[in-house]
Scaffold this active site. Sequence first.
Site: not given
Ligand code: TTP
Ligand code: MN
Ligand code: MN
Length: 382
Positions: A204, A206, A306
């Site tokens: 995803d 972020d 996100d």
């Molecule tokens: P992810 O997007 O799930 O994982 P990632 O970016 O490390 O890997 P990918 O390439 O597969 O996307 O999570 C990113 C960070 O966001 C992780 O450290 C946890 C944090 N996080 C949430 O996912 N949800 C929340 O509500 C909070 C507060 C933090």
């Molecule tokens: Mn991510």
């Molecule tokens: Mn994420």
Amino acid sequence: VQAESLEDRCQVSPYACQRRTPLAHKNQVLTEALETMAEEARFCGSEGRSLAFSRAASVLKSLPWTVRGVKELHFLPCIGEHSRKIIQEVLEDGTSTEVENVRQSERYQTMKHFMKIFGVGVKTASQWYQEGLRTINDLQAHHAKLGKAQQAGLLHYRDLNSPVKRSEAEAIVQVVQKAVDQFLPGASVTLTGGFRRGKPSGHDVDLLITHPVEGQEVGLLSKVISWLDSQDFLLYHSTHRNASQALEDQELSVSMTAMDRLDHCFSIFCLNYPHGSIKGGSRAWEPGYELKDPGDATLWKAVRVDLVVAPYSQFPFALLGWTGSRNFERDLRRFSKHEKKMVLNSHTLYHTEKKIFLSAASEEEIFQHLGLEFMPPEERNA
Ligand code: TTP
Ligand code: MN
Ligand code: MN
Ligand code: MN
């Protein structure tokens, strides 16, 4: 001398936040085996067992050498009995029968398959498995009850399970920046998560949004979402005010307090490809995207995004909290609590004995408060 030097180089911390963990490491075969076991344990609802395997894998990821014998494990933290057995099997036979049995089991494969659907967690997947459902077709044929997120997840299954490239993430940043600029000039959009840790692709995108004047960010997220929606940029969105609800990860969410609240939105974007470029084709995405109606499926791709908004004073905490990895975050919070009597979350750092909040203008200052050496994002791939 040999034993001493071995012990010497094995001064590995049990906390991931005290270990440098680059993206590429030297124990891939072992960590993959352990992570399969961690995943399987999670599918069974055994969070503790899952965490143990996942910690063992994380320790191996931080080692600057390749483990070749079980003797080397004695000096390492977080390697439990079962993990050691798995590692030994792989070292001796090249593969572990226990891991292979898991990988071939119908339950593991089905659970993995179902959990690749956005909005489906362990609970839903194992319920479907118990009802005898095995494939995506089964879900449709048996009219499985699907929530809004799951319906979107199923609809965009293929796109959402093809990795998001950095170029695509950067295109999303531009779209969101454009949206943000309309309502709040001066607001910044920062790419966090795996991409900030240097991953070339991710599951995803972020994004963390803030504005240097505290308070200006209030209400921004809903305006941005409405605008993106009106421009047909969104295939799905769900906005929340309490970040901790977002986490299925028990360890992480338990360590969060009622204070752990940031506006955030889980969404699926419709990313349009530039004129002439086709999804899945050899041409990578290039700048020059357009706002279009998502008619022709070869010209756009569904991407999980996100979006998080933080007040300026909380930005360093939010940045640290959303950069990950999850193992790194979990241990950062565990370290704060057990070694420093402090509570860390995505907003604040609270000293429980002095009963004060410690402010920080940068990630570096948070590490300083915790008495930790600064760890750049590229070394947080625990
Ligand atoms: P992810 O997007 O799930 O994982 P990632 O970016 O490390 O890997 P990918 O390439 O597969 O996307 O999570 C990113 C960070 O966001 C992780 O450290 C946890 C944090 N996080 C949430 O996912 N949800 C929340 O509500 C909070 C507060 C933090
Ligand atoms: Mn991510
Ligand atoms: Mn994420
Ligand atoms: Mn939420």
